[in-house]
Design an enzyme around this catalytic site. Structure first.
Site, PDB file in Angstrom:
ATOM      1  N   LYS A   1       0.874  -1.169   0.000  1.00 52.90           N
ATOM      2  CA  LYS A   1       0.000   0.000   0.000  1.00 52.90           C
ATOM      3  C   LYS A   1       0.910   1.217   0.000  1.00 52.90           C
ATOM      4  O   LYS A   1       1.798   1.340   0.849  1.00 52.90           O
ATOM      5  CB  LYS A   1      -0.896   0.013   1.235  1.00 52.90           C
ATOM      6  CG  LYS A   1      -1.962   1.110   1.187  1.00 52.90           C
ATOM      7  CD  LYS A   1      -2.992   0.809   0.128  1.00 52.90           C
ATOM      8  CE  LYS A   1      -4.101   1.838   0.084  1.00 52.90           C
ATOM      9  NZ  LYS A   1      -5.156   1.495  -0.878  1.00 52.90           N
TER      10      LYS A   1
ATOM     11  N   SER B   1      -0.821  -0.863  -4.517  1.00 47.26           N
ATOM     12  CA  SER B   1      -2.094  -0.156  -4.538  1.00 47.26           C
ATOM     13  C   SER B   1      -1.906   1.189  -3.856  1.00 47.26           C
ATOM     14  O   SER B   1      -1.402   1.252  -2.732  1.00 47.26           O
ATOM     15  CB  SER B   1      -3.159  -0.987  -3.805  1.00 47.26           C
ATOM     16  OG  SER B   1      -4.399  -0.332  -3.781  1.00 47.26           O
TER      17      SER B   1
END
Length: 369
Positions: free
Chosen positions: A164, A233
């Site tokens: 992330k 992401s």
């Protein structure tokens, strides 16, 4: 090296704020909240800059877990790695996958390598560092730290690295400018690609997939440089990278194994079948004796050259729907058909994550022992 047992449970969600399934599992004793190391989820947002379903989901999970762990919401987020990927287009179904880890003795019947998981964080980045060498270098350090945390020594045993990473907002761009620095881009949406790409290159450097001398000029330009196991992401809710390494380790005695393959394009069904076969599974219905599918994790993107196997696609030319949403829907449908379920983790935006237009696909299987 400490022996550990890793648990993996996939839980359907009714919405980004739904924690009822997780609480039910905790209430029944199926999940010990003190053993939760990471939670990966798919939420029904747009996957873009303004997809607040990701932040909402993390807030809901932290709020629910805080009293059980005796921690504040903020401390829960530091203890557990939360990676929420927005976008459940097509047949993709919202869900979370909970990873637990505990110390364990090795049973005599358990041999070989089993699923191991490790987590690490980078330092916070300055806005002007996103999509550039600093993010690549710091991510590579974090990947190595997460490998050590997972008890994985050989890079060949790493089958999926979920990250992330941050993105730029107008305030962050302005803050960099106030210091006399320029960011990689002034576009918030464009910054997601830069951050994902630099993070993926960091994985490739750490695992020896590419040379360590990669730099600013290579991000989003050298499409021949990529990782075969990276999945990144971008989100608005953080300014550092959260790194989760999944692989097989002799230090693990978990009843799970992970394998992977690399999709060459968005319709590469053979690669998905190869990933299933790497952990002893067949395509749906999975009737393999002694093994059961837990989840599939994959990356998807619209081929940057505008074609798939010689046929023109229009994903990059649609001004109504983002190409990442098209790609998630297409790849999600392909994988769901082969897996027999839409509750699979497919993330859009695969810059430097597999070859252009393709991406890694990893499968976790549970063994009967």
């Amino acid at each position: 090296m400490q022996t550990t047992s890793v648990g993996v449970i996939r839980i359907a969600t009714k919405g980004p704020g739904d924690v009822s399934g997780l609480m039910s599992m905790i209430g029944s004793g199926a999940i010990d909240p003190t053993e939760i190391l990471a939670i990966l989820g798919k939420t029904e947002g747009n996957g873009g800059v303004n997809d607040f379903t990701r932040e909402y989901a993390v807030a809901a999970l932290c709020t629910a877990l805080a009293p059980l762990l005796g921690l504040s919401r903020e401390d829960v987020e530091q203890r557990i790695a939360f990676v929420m990927s927005g976008g459940t287009e097509g047949v993709l179904s919202p869900h979370i996958t909970v990873f637990t880890r505990r110390a364990a003795e090795r049973p005599a019947r358990v041999t070989g390598k089993r699923l191991g998981i490790g987590m690490a964080h980078t330092r916070d980045f300055l806005p002007e560092e996103l999509g550039r060498s600093a993010q690549i270098t710091e991510t590579a350090k974090a990947v190595k730290a997460a490998m050590e945390d997972a008890g994985i020594i050989d890079p060949a045993d790493v089958h999926f690295v979920q990250i992330k990473c941050p993105l730029l907002t107008s305030d962050r761009v302005e803050a960099a400018a106030a210091r006399g620095n320029k960011t990689a881009t002034t576009s918030s949406y464009g910054s997601m690609a830069y951050s994902r790409g630099a993070s993926a290159l960091g994985v490739a450097v750490a695992l020896g997939e590419i040379a360590a001398d990669v730099g600013d000029a290579d991000v989003l330009r050298r499409h021949d440089l990529f990782s075969k196991v990276a999945s990144t992401s971008a989100g608005i809710e953080l300014m550092h990278n959260v790194v989760i390494v999944l692989g097989n380790s002799t230090a693990s005695v978990s009843p799970f194994e992970i394998g992977h393959a690399v999709m060459s394009d968005a319709i590469d069904a053979a690669a998905v079948m190869s990933a299933l076969q790497s952990v002893g599974l067949a395509v749906a219905p999975q009737a393999t004796k002694g093994r059961q599918l837990v989840n599939i994790f994959a990356k998807a993107e619209a081929s940057p050259d505008g074609s798939v196997r010689g046929s023109r696609h229009t994903m990059l030319e649609d001004t109504d729907i983002s190409s990442t949403r098209h790609a998630r829907a297409a790849v999600g449908g392909l994988i769901a058909g082969l897996a027999g379920t839409g509750a699979v983790y497919v993330s859009g935006g695969a810059e430097h994550q597999g070859p252009p237009g393709g991406g890694p696909v990893a499968v976790i299987a549970q063994l009967s022992d």
